[in-house]
Design a protein around this motif. Sequence first.
Motif, mmCIF file in Angstrom:
data_model
loop_
_atom_site.group_PDB
_atom_site.id
_atom_site.type_symbol
_atom_site.label_atom_id
_atom_site.label_comp_id
_atom_site.label_asym_id
_atom_site.label_seq_id
_atom_site.Cartn_x
_atom_site.Cartn_y
_atom_site.Cartn_z
ATOM 1 N N THR A 192 1.060 -1.423 0.065
ATOM 2 C CA THR A 192 0.041 -0.185 0.027
ATOM 3 C C THR A 192 0.836 1.052 0.015
ATOM 4 O O THR A 192 2.302 1.426 0.476
ATOM 5 C CB THR A 192 -0.812 -0.295 0.966
ATOM 6 O OG1 THR A 192 -0.248 0.081 2.758
ATOM 7 C CG2 THR A 192 -2.058 -0.962 0.709
ATOM 8 N N GLY A 193 0.374 2.257 0.015
ATOM 9 C CA GLY A 193 1.293 3.108 -0.397
ATOM 10 C C GLY A 193 0.960 4.573 0.890
ATOM 11 O O GLY A 193 0.930 5.206 0.744
ATOM 12 N N HIS A 194 0.926 3.727 1.941
ATOM 13 C CA HIS A 194 0.590 4.737 3.197
ATOM 14 C C HIS A 194 2.321 5.148 2.856
ATOM 15 O O HIS A 194 2.696 4.058 3.267
ATOM 16 C CB HIS A 194 0.555 3.516 4.454
ATOM 17 C CG HIS A 194 -0.723 3.354 4.500
ATOM 18 N ND1 HIS A 194 -0.876 1.977 3.954
ATOM 19 C CD2 HIS A 194 -1.964 4.131 5.317
ATOM 20 C CE1 HIS A 194 -2.654 1.984 4.282
ATOM 21 N NE2 HIS A 194 -3.196 2.212 4.628
ATOM 22 N N ASN A 195 2.069 6.448 3.218
ATOM 23 C CA ASN A 195 3.681 7.282 3.694
ATOM 24 C C ASN A 195 3.897 7.577 4.990
ATOM 25 O O ASN A 195 3.062 7.178 6.267
ATOM 26 C CB ASN A 195 3.817 8.549 2.291
ATOM 27 C CG ASN A 195 2.990 9.091 2.966
ATOM 28 O OD1 ASN A 195 2.018 9.531 4.468
ATOM 29 N ND2 ASN A 195 1.866 9.493 1.963
ATOM 30 N N LEU A 196 5.133 8.439 5.262
ATOM 31 C CA LEU A 196 5.712 8.527 6.784
ATOM 32 C C LEU A 196 4.533 9.258 7.033
ATOM 33 O O LEU A 196 4.384 9.269 8.681
ATOM 34 C CB LEU A 196 6.893 9.354 6.575
ATOM 35 C CG LEU A 196 7.802 10.111 7.902
ATOM 36 C CD1 LEU A 196 7.567 9.027 8.897
ATOM 37 C CD2 LEU A 196 8.860 11.035 7.261
ATOM 38 N N ASP A 197 4.666 10.135 6.672
ATOM 39 C CA ASP A 197 2.964 11.422 6.972
ATOM 40 C C ASP A 197 1.909 10.373 7.856
ATOM 41 O O ASP A 197 1.409 10.456 9.031
ATOM 42 C CB ASP A 197 2.449 12.756 6.078
ATOM 43 C CG ASP A 197 3.200 13.535 5.735
ATOM 44 O OD1 ASP A 197 3.655 14.941 6.327
ATOM 45 O OD2 ASP A 197 4.963 13.060 5.392
ATOM 46 N N ASP A 198 1.142 9.402 6.570
ATOM 47 C CA ASP A 198 0.384 8.540 7.113
ATOM 48 C C ASP A 198 0.722 7.452 8.190
ATOM 49 O O ASP A 198 -0.448 7.422 9.168
ATOM 50 C CB ASP A 198 -0.341 7.699 6.209
ATOM 51 C CG ASP A 198 -0.914 8.247 4.893
ATOM 52 O OD1 ASP A 198 -1.548 9.399 5.507
ATOM 53 O OD2 ASP A 198 -0.274 7.727 3.739
ATOM 54 N N VAL A 201 7.286 4.103 3.851
ATOM 55 C CA VAL A 201 7.366 4.931 4.705
ATOM 56 C C VAL A 201 8.071 5.592 5.170
ATOM 57 O O VAL A 201 8.564 6.053 6.193
ATOM 58 C CB VAL A 201 7.208 3.703 5.995
ATOM 59 C CG1 VAL A 201 6.339 2.953 6.225
ATOM 60 C CG2 VAL A 201 8.294 2.590 5.869
ATOM 61 N N ARG A 202 9.583 5.709 4.540
ATOM 62 C CA ARG A 202 10.512 6.244 5.004
ATOM 63 C C ARG A 202 10.313 7.783 3.822
ATOM 64 O O ARG A 202 11.227 8.408 3.940
ATOM 65 C CB ARG A 202 11.634 6.000 4.320
ATOM 66 C CG ARG A 202 11.898 4.676 5.179
ATOM 67 C CD ARG A 202 13.553 4.016 4.738
ATOM 68 N NE ARG A 202 14.353 5.304 5.169
ATOM 69 C CZ ARG A 202 15.298 5.110 6.559
ATOM 70 N NH1 ARG A 202 14.082 5.122 7.174
ATOM 71 N NH2 ARG A 202 15.651 6.166 6.554
ATOM 72 N N LEU A 203 9.584 7.811 2.699
ATOM 73 C CA LEU A 203 9.157 8.996 2.593
ATOM 74 C C LEU A 203 7.511 9.908 2.750
ATOM 75 O O LEU A 203 7.044 9.505 3.442
ATOM 76 C CB LEU A 203 8.907 8.868 1.054
ATOM 77 C CG LEU A 203 9.948 8.404 0.088
ATOM 78 C CD1 LEU A 203 9.699 8.065 -0.809
ATOM 79 C CD2 LEU A 203 11.454 9.626 -0.474
ATOM 80 N N GLY A 204 8.034 11.384 3.242
ATOM 81 C CA GLY A 204 7.002 11.774 3.331
ATOM 82 C C GLY A 204 5.754 12.379 1.820
ATOM 83 O O GLY A 204 5.726 12.182 0.351
ATOM 84 N N GLU A 205 4.795 12.735 2.817
ATOM 85 C CA GLU A 205 3.277 13.342 2.096
ATOM 86 C C GLU A 205 3.464 14.642 0.751
ATOM 87 O O GLU A 205 3.477 14.236 -1.128
ATOM 88 C CB GLU A 205 3.169 14.042 2.496
ATOM 89 C CG GLU A 205 0.959 14.070 1.682
ATOM 90 C CD GLU A 205 -0.125 13.856 2.626
ATOM 91 O OE1 GLU A 205 0.229 12.997 3.328
ATOM 92 O OE2 GLU A 205 -0.572 13.546 2.023
#
Length: 314
Positions: A155-161, A199-203
């Motif tokens: 999934t595309g969950h990122n650091l901000d999520d 997870v290591r990249l922000g929105e």
Amino acid sequence: MKCRRCRGPAVIDIRRHNAAFCRDCFLRHCREQVKRAIKDHEMIVPGDRVLVAVSGGKDSLALWDLLAELEIEADGLYLGLGIGDYSDESGRHARDFAVARGRRLIEVDLREEYGFDVPVAAAATRRAPCGACGLSKRHLFNDVALREGYDAIATGHNLDDEAAVLLGNVLRWETGYLGRQAPVLPNAPGFVRKIKPLVRLGEREMAAYCVLTGIDYQVDECPMAQGNRHLGLKEVLDALEERSAGAKAAFLFGFYDRGREHFLEEAAAERGDLRPCPECGSPTTSELCAFCTLRDRATGENVPVHLRRAPVGD
Ligand code: AMP
Ligand code: FES
Ligand code: ZN
């Protein structure tokens, strides 16, 4: 502003890394961060068949692109949630991307296949739509991936999520959820491995990635999610990050490294004894799994007449 790597003119600065990058070095930075997340958390091993859950938004399309850049051949899965124009547009973005790249996109439409959609489910349960939506997504990601023989669902969950979810869980001391919040959840009987390579990249980095690579994505936020708690938590974290660059990453990665281990027992205890749902076969601790219960309610008599649809099979 100069690029940290090549000293050329920079197009983006990333305060938490105390760095700025030109276009090419930024794209390389994104690939490196995804590669590192995959390696550090053992998300994918050679030979794995990976399915990417693609919403048509920036994160999941960027993820699909980044995996291809890293020579990880993944297929896509798009779920039609039935949220009016928003869903129509989102599906179009996912489809266009798949066609342009010659990738396989599996499509599952909630209404066509299960007889209800997210607005109907929200009305039937009289709860916020995001609950029914999240539950349906989790169930169908796993169900489709298992049925189609994939080893992992990305999934595309990122650091901000992930930082916002963590803050929400901490504020309420949701110890079971804390034990289950991880960049990778290994496969288990009835469960396919779940991975979050962004997870290591922000929105902001994901939006920049799409703009710089020309990925055309759904810019609008889901109209049913407006004002929800998750967005409020993101705002709180943005305010913290503004004062102290790197606060979000320290919060999230500190939890992965030193916090989560304290909640594993709690999470295992909460999971309880699993058995297959008599309707769909998904592992559940209840008589009927949460998705089948939701489907029964959403296709049943308690749905307002104007929202009622034909039950599955009719
Ligand atoms: P959200 O729950 O909307 O924050 O989305 C989190 C992740 O779930 C996205 O990055 C996608 O990977 C996936 N996702 C969300 N909506 C869909 C959808 N309609 N179809 C497939 N995947 C989705
Ligand atoms: Fe799930 Fe909007 S995408 S409620
Ligand atoms: Zn079920």
